[in-house]
Design a protein around this motif. Structure first.
Motif, PDB file in Angstrom:
ATOM      1  N   VAL A  24      36.197  48.258  42.690  1.00 50.19           N
ATOM      2  CA  VAL A  24      37.639  47.727  43.075  1.00 50.19           C
ATOM      3  C   VAL A  24      37.998  46.452  42.396  1.00 50.19           C
ATOM      4  CG1 VAL A  24      38.848  46.850  45.228  1.00 50.19           C
ATOM      5  CG2 VAL A  24      37.565  49.010  45.217  1.00 50.19           C
ATOM      6  N   GLY A  25      37.051  45.461  42.216  1.00 50.01           N
ATOM      7  CA  GLY A  25      37.220  44.388  41.588  1.00 50.01           C
ATOM      8  C   GLY A  25      37.805  44.303  40.262  1.00 50.01           C
ATOM      9  N   SER A  26      37.405  45.327  39.635  1.00 47.08           N
ATOM     10  CA  SER A  26      37.718  45.609  38.080  1.00 47.08           C
ATOM     11  C   SER A  26      38.761  46.060  37.957  1.00 47.08           C
ATOM     12  CB  SER A  26      36.464  46.484  37.667  1.00 47.08           C
ATOM     13  OG  SER A  26      36.626  47.836  38.102  1.00 47.08           O
ATOM     14  N   LEU A  27      39.427  46.457  39.243  1.00 48.19           N
ATOM     15  CA  LEU A  27      40.941  47.141  38.828  1.00 48.19           C
ATOM     16  C   LEU A  27      42.056  46.245  38.675  1.00 48.19           C
ATOM     17  CD1 LEU A  27      40.919  49.587  42.097  1.00 48.19           C
ATOM     18  CD2 LEU A  27      40.711  50.229  39.645  1.00 48.19           C
ATOM     19  N   ASP A  28      41.779  44.814  38.784  1.00 50.93           N
ATOM     20  CA  ASP A  28      42.672  43.561  38.212  1.00 50.93           C
ATOM     21  C   ASP A  28      42.424  43.555  36.769  1.00 50.93           C
ATOM     22  OD1 ASP A  28      43.202  43.225  40.875  1.00 50.93           O
ATOM     23  OD2 ASP A  28      41.825  41.669  41.104  1.00 50.93           O
ATOM     24  N   TYR A  29      41.631  44.158  36.190  1.00 54.28           N
ATOM     25  CA  TYR A  29      41.804  43.719  34.556  1.00 54.28           C
ATOM     26  C   TYR A  29      42.121  45.025  33.880  1.00 54.28           C
ATOM     27  CZ  TYR A  29      38.322  40.135  35.934  1.00 54.28           C
ATOM     28  OH  TYR A  29      37.866  39.053  36.366  1.00 54.28           O
ATOM     29  N   SER A  30      42.483  44.896  32.456  1.00 52.29           N
ATOM     30  CA  SER A  30      43.084  46.225  31.971  1.00 52.29           C
ATOM     31  C   SER A  30      41.883  47.065  31.426  1.00 52.29           C
ATOM     32  CB  SER A  30      43.821  45.641  30.694  1.00 52.29           C
ATOM     33  OG  SER A  30      43.198  45.446  29.457  1.00 52.29           O
ATOM     34  N   GLY A  40      38.265  45.746  32.030  1.00 47.15           N
ATOM     35  CA  GLY A  40      37.745  46.395  33.262  1.00 47.15           C
ATOM     36  C   GLY A  40      37.274  47.836  33.160  1.00 47.15           C
TER      37      GLY A  40
END
Length: 154
Positions: A24-30, A40
């Motif tokens: 879920v935290g990696s969803l902010d990255y491309s 991400g």
């Protein structure tokens, strides 16, 4: 539903929660593409993989009987605190001393977490890991990790 292995249950739950949190935290990255992955891409894949592994271990703890319920033992506080401190010191020292001086500090500190500490073993591990890290990260991947302290830079 009865927990048949406490150790597997709690470790599976921990893996599942941490994996979902990283995904879920990696969803902010491309994400990029498979040919050119973005920042991400890798954390999302690892988070999903870790959550799946946690789910399998959690399922196993609820379905496969173990002798005595496989209870959780006491928390090993000394190794836990020494490893966390070593990682914190590594993060603090890396920009100040560079990789070549910081990695041996990390390895020697982490070696203190075990029951059997020998300086010779720690120093050999330090040299091997420092040379290997330099080959992989500096030479091979061309990452911009500080190699030496700023005061030794030309």
């Amino acid at each position: 539903m009865r927990i048949k292995s406490q150790r597997d249950f709690w470790s599976g739950l921990m893996f599942l929660i941490v994996g979902v949190a990283f995904a879920v935290g990696s969803l902010d990255y491309s994400f990029g593409t498979s040919a050119r992955p973005g920042p991400g891409y890798f954390p999302f894949g690892l988070g999903v993989l870790q959550a799946l592994l946690g789910g399998v271990v959690l399922f196993k703890s609820l379905t496969i009987e173990t002798e005595g319920g496989d209870p959780i033992g006491a928390v090993a506080w000394k190794p836990l605190l020494v490893i966390v401190a070593a990682i914190a010191v590594f993060g603090f020292l890396l920009p100040r001393l560079g990789m070549v001086l910081t990695l041996p500090v990390l390895v020697c500190m982490a070696s203190l977490a075990g029951d059997e500490f020998h300086w010779k073993d720690a120093l050999i591990s330090s040299v091997v890991l420092t040379v290997g890290s330099w080959i992989i990260f500096i030479w091979g991947l061309r990452l911009t990790i500080p190699t030496w302290p700023p005061f030794l830079q030309p």
